[in-house]
Design a protein around this motif. Structure first.
Motif, PDB file in Angstrom:
ATOM      1  N   TYR A   1      -2.710   0.213   4.523  1.00 39.58           N
ATOM      2  CA  TYR A   1      -1.312   0.030   4.919  1.00 39.58           C
ATOM      3  C   TYR A   1      -0.991  -1.445   5.133  1.00 39.58           C
ATOM      4  O   TYR A   1       0.087  -1.917   4.748  1.00 39.58           O
ATOM      5  CB  TYR A   1      -1.021   0.816   6.199  1.00 39.58           C
ATOM      6  CG  TYR A   1       0.400   0.624   6.696  1.00 39.58           C
ATOM      7  CD1 TYR A   1       1.462   1.277   6.077  1.00 39.58           C
ATOM      8  CD2 TYR A   1       0.679  -0.224   7.766  1.00 39.58           C
ATOM      9  CE1 TYR A   1       2.762   1.093   6.513  1.00 39.58           C
ATOM     10  CE2 TYR A   1       1.974  -0.413   8.206  1.00 39.58           C
ATOM     11  CZ  TYR A   1       3.012   0.246   7.586  1.00 39.58           C
ATOM     12  OH  TYR A   1       4.296   0.054   8.009  1.00 39.58           O
ATOM     13  N   SER A   2      -1.923  -2.201   5.753  1.00 42.82           N
ATOM     14  CA  SER A   2      -1.671  -3.620   6.027  1.00 42.82           C
ATOM     15  C   SER A   2      -1.507  -4.411   4.735  1.00 42.82           C
ATOM     16  O   SER A   2      -0.634  -5.285   4.638  1.00 42.82           O
ATOM     17  CB  SER A   2      -2.803  -4.210   6.867  1.00 42.82           C
ATOM     18  OG  SER A   2      -4.012  -4.256   6.136  1.00 42.82           O
ATOM     19  N   ILE A   3      -2.326  -4.104   3.735  1.00 42.94           N
ATOM     20  CA  ILE A   3      -2.228  -4.811   2.451  1.00 42.94           C
ATOM     21  C   ILE A   3      -0.895  -4.496   1.775  1.00 42.94           C
ATOM     22  O   ILE A   3      -0.213  -5.382   1.248  1.00 42.94           O
ATOM     23  CB  ILE A   3      -3.415  -4.435   1.546  1.00 42.94           C
ATOM     24  CG1 ILE A   3      -4.722  -4.952   2.164  1.00 42.94           C
ATOM     25  CG2 ILE A   3      -3.232  -5.010   0.146  1.00 42.94           C
ATOM     26  CD1 ILE A   3      -5.969  -4.471   1.464  1.00 42.94           C
ATOM     27  N   PHE A   4      -0.492  -3.206   1.817  1.00 39.59           N
ATOM     28  CA  PHE A   4       0.798  -2.823   1.236  1.00 39.59           C
ATOM     29  C   PHE A   4       1.948  -3.457   2.016  1.00 39.59           C
ATOM     30  O   PHE A   4       2.921  -3.948   1.434  1.00 39.59           O
ATOM     31  CB  PHE A   4       0.940  -1.301   1.234  1.00 39.59           C
ATOM     32  CG  PHE A   4       2.310  -0.827   0.836  1.00 39.59           C
ATOM     33  CD1 PHE A   4       2.729  -0.893  -0.484  1.00 39.59           C
ATOM     34  CD2 PHE A   4       3.196  -0.333   1.783  1.00 39.59           C
ATOM     35  CE1 PHE A   4       4.001  -0.474  -0.856  1.00 39.59           C
ATOM     36  CE2 PHE A   4       4.464   0.083   1.430  1.00 39.59           C
ATOM     37  CZ  PHE A   4       4.867   0.017   0.103  1.00 39.59           C
ATOM     38  N   TYR A   5       1.837  -3.476   3.364  1.00 34.54           N
ATOM     39  CA  TYR A   5       2.894  -4.013   4.220  1.00 34.54           C
ATOM     40  C   TYR A   5       3.124  -5.497   3.938  1.00 34.54           C
ATOM     41  O   TYR A   5       4.260  -5.970   3.895  1.00 34.54           O
ATOM     42  CB  TYR A   5       2.513  -3.803   5.685  1.00 34.54           C
ATOM     43  CG  TYR A   5       3.597  -4.143   6.680  1.00 34.54           C
ATOM     44  CD1 TYR A   5       4.579  -3.221   7.008  1.00 34.54           C
ATOM     45  CD2 TYR A   5       3.633  -5.389   7.298  1.00 34.54           C
ATOM     46  CE1 TYR A   5       5.576  -3.531   7.922  1.00 34.54           C
ATOM     47  CE2 TYR A   5       4.621  -5.707   8.214  1.00 34.54           C
ATOM     48  CZ  TYR A   5       5.585  -4.772   8.523  1.00 34.54           C
ATOM     49  OH  TYR A   5       6.563  -5.093   9.423  1.00 34.54           O
ATOM     50  N   ILE A   6       2.033  -6.236   3.742  1.00 36.11           N
ATOM     51  CA  ILE A   6       2.150  -7.671   3.483  1.00 36.11           C
ATOM     52  C   ILE A   6       2.640  -7.935   2.064  1.00 36.11           C
ATOM     53  O   ILE A   6       3.475  -8.811   1.825  1.00 36.11           O
ATOM     54  CB  ILE A   6       0.793  -8.371   3.717  1.00 36.11           C
ATOM     55  CG1 ILE A   6       0.409  -8.312   5.200  1.00 36.11           C
ATOM     56  CG2 ILE A   6       0.842  -9.827   3.252  1.00 36.11           C
ATOM     57  CD1 ILE A   6      -0.994  -8.808   5.495  1.00 36.11           C
ATOM     58  N   GLY A   7       2.142  -7.165   1.096  1.00 36.15           N
ATOM     59  CA  GLY A   7       2.407  -7.467  -0.305  1.00 36.15           C
ATOM     60  C   GLY A   7       3.664  -6.869  -0.895  1.00 36.15           C
ATOM     61  O   GLY A   7       4.116  -7.298  -1.959  1.00 36.15           O
ATOM     62  N   ARG A   8       4.284  -5.898  -0.209  1.00 43.01           N
ATOM     63  CA  ARG A   8       5.441  -5.224  -0.801  1.00 43.01           C
ATOM     64  C   ARG A   8       6.663  -6.139  -0.851  1.00 43.01           C
ATOM     65  O   ARG A   8       6.840  -7.022  -0.011  1.00 43.01           O
ATOM     66  CB  ARG A   8       5.784  -3.968  -0.009  1.00 43.01           C
ATOM     67  CG  ARG A   8       6.250  -4.257   1.403  1.00 43.01           C
ATOM     68  CD  ARG A   8       6.622  -2.998   2.141  1.00 43.01           C
ATOM     69  NE  ARG A   8       7.053  -3.297   3.504  1.00 43.01           N
ATOM     70  CZ  ARG A   8       7.603  -2.401   4.314  1.00 43.01           C
ATOM     71  NH1 ARG A   8       7.782  -1.167   3.900  1.00 43.01           N
ATOM     72  NH2 ARG A   8       7.969  -2.747   5.535  1.00 43.01           N
ATOM     73  N   GLY A   9       7.518  -5.906  -1.843  1.00 39.95           N
ATOM     74  CA  GLY A   9       8.748  -6.677  -1.978  1.00 39.95           C
ATOM     75  C   GLY A   9       9.763  -5.905  -2.802  1.00 39.95           C
ATOM     76  O   GLY A   9       9.433  -4.911  -3.465  1.00 39.95           O
ATOM     77  N   LEU A  10      11.022  -6.346  -2.752  1.00 36.21           N
ATOM     78  CA  LEU A  10      12.097  -5.719  -3.523  1.00 36.21           C
ATOM     79  C   LEU A  10      12.940  -6.803  -4.182  1.00 36.21           C
ATOM     80  O   LEU A  10      13.287  -7.804  -3.543  1.00 36.21           O
ATOM     81  CB  LEU A  10      13.005  -4.872  -2.625  1.00 36.21           C
ATOM     82  CG  LEU A  10      12.491  -3.548  -2.067  1.00 36.21           C
ATOM     83  CD1 LEU A  10      13.526  -2.952  -1.124  1.00 36.21           C
ATOM     84  CD2 LEU A  10      12.173  -2.574  -3.182  1.00 36.21           C
TER      85      LEU A  10
END
Length: 436
Positions: free
Chosen positions: A332-341
């Motif tokens: 979750y932490s990796i997704f939380y940091i790396g996600r973007g729109l």
């Protein structure tokens, strides 16, 4: 000698007519004595350090951590007491008294010494306090049910130290006291954070100098909290607060919300489209907390697996729990940091591209013609150790059965509403142009 129970809830209804005192004085005293106890507690072990070092026991040096923490708390408590004495007591007088859920919470207080450098920020919070577990495993929770901010107002006719404020309180909120959700109690708290100009005193060396009008004055940080009674009712305040201040306070709050939205979401225009970019890494610190927790739990789970393989059968129950909680937190932490729109909003169309560390993963498109299609969706909520609650919102477009997220991780409902208004103004601009 009369004992003092620092953990007992202070009665907010005691001496309301004489004013409600802030919580800081007793907390600073508690912190001071807590530091003294923490520093003196390991004295026998500290005295034994020389003999233990002769035996080669270097681990004994770990006890020095206790007096270091003790000195930290002593210093913090002493600085707090010094600043409190420098400004003096600030009893708060409610109007209406008590405050009203479904009406208003208003109050005023006066500085015993000094005057305000600028209008302070005042926060009203409804906090649900309850315990879970029992015995050594019991935990006290402080859940913020509702929170609002205003800027205080100084009535110049009442002196430079005067400060007053008013909040409109929704009727669905709980009142002070026991019984909320059948456990714990509800406290209503007012927190004031600002800067006060005071005259320099020879014994105030612990107050940090931040500004000097002349050699006789300097600025100290003002931060105090009052626990106040709030009941049901529709009573309004009778305090004299300038209408111009209330209007400017609302305008300032709106501008702060717009600034927060722009800081978190990159807004631009390209070929007539409104572009919104939710950049990856915006909330790196929050993601890092999840990452560290994940590493700790995963390592603990791995250690428990090793011990279980060595013959500790009971650890087979705990090892998978720790390991998979850690693994889930890491992912979750990796997704939380790396996600973007990356979003583009044109005439009646919206296009969204989900990115991960800047690389496109997938895209969605839809029709956007009405403001009613744009809604807010609450995501995660965080509360700091000072009681500041932050709700993170996403902006979502609904096109039939299709849901398209156009912005995410926006801190605060006001900022999310401000961004929503920017999008609405963009999609309505062609219609307004035709009408003109």
């Amino acid at each position: 000698m009369k004992s003092i129970n620092f953990f007992k809830k202070r009665s907010s209804t005691t001496n309301i007519d004489a004013g409600i005192l802030s919580d800081q004085k007793i907390m600073d005293t508690f912190m001071l004595w807590f530091g003294v106890i923490f520093a003196l507690l390991p004295t026998p072990a500290i005295l034994a350090i020389p003999s233990e070092l002769e035996k080669g026991n270097l681990l004994i040096l770990a006890v020095l951590v206790f007096p270091l923490f003790g000195v930290f708390f002593i210093r913090k408590g002493f600085i707090g007491r010094s600043t409190y004495k420098l400004i003096g007591p600030t009893p708060m007088f409610l109007d209406p008294s008590p405050g009203c859920v479904g009406g208003q919470v208003g109050a005023k207080f006066v500085l015993a010494h000094g005057h305000w450098l600028e209008p302070p920020k005042i926060r009203l919070s409804c906090v649900h306090i309850y315990r879970t577990g029992s015995g050594k495993n019991s935990t006290t929770h402080h859940d913020v049910v509702w929170q609002e901010y205003v800027r205080g107002w100084n009535n110049p006719n009442e002196g430079a130290g005067d400060m007053r404020f008013v909040f409109d309180v929704p009727s669905e909120l709980p009142v002070s006291g026991q019984g909320y959700k059948k456990r714990g109690r509800v406290d209503w708290q007012v927190h004031c954070d600002g800067q006060v100009v005071v005259k320099r005193q020879s014994n105030s060396g612990n107050a940090v100098q931040a500004y000097a009008k002349d050699k006789q004055e300097h600025v100290v940080k003002f931060e105090r909290t009052w626990t106040i009674p709030v009941s049901t009712g529709t009573a309004l305040t009778s305090l004299d607060i300038a209408a111009e201040h209330l209007a400017s306070s609302r305008l300032m709050k709106q501008r702060e919300a717009e600034a927060t939205a722009i800081e978190n979401i990159k807004i631009g225009h390209l070929a007539g489209d409104l572009t919104l970019e939710s950049r990856w890494g915006r909330h790196f610190i929050n993601g890092l907390v999840f990452f560290v927790c994940g590493v700790v739990f995963a390592i603990a789970g791995g250690f428990l697996f090793r011990e279980a393989l060595a013959g500790e059968a009971m650890l087979w129950l705990m090892a998978p729990i720790f390991f998979f909680i850690g693994l889930a937190s890491l992912i979750y932490s990796i997704f939380y940091i790396g996600r973007g729109l990356d979003v583009a909003i044109g005439v009646s169309r919206v296009r969204m591209v989900r990115t991960f560390f800047g690389k496109a993963l997938y895209r969605r498109e839809g029709v956007l013609t009405s403001p009613s299609q744009i809604t807010l969706k609450l995501g995660v909520t965080s509360t700091t150790n000072t009681g500041v609650k932050t709700e993170y919102y996403a902006l979502v477009v609904t096109d039939g059965t299709k849901t398209i997220k156009i912005a995410e991780a926006i801190p605060g409902r006001d900022a999310a509403e401000a961004l929503r208004q920017i999008v609405i103004e963009h999609i309505q601009a062609p219609l307004e142009h035709e009408l003109r």
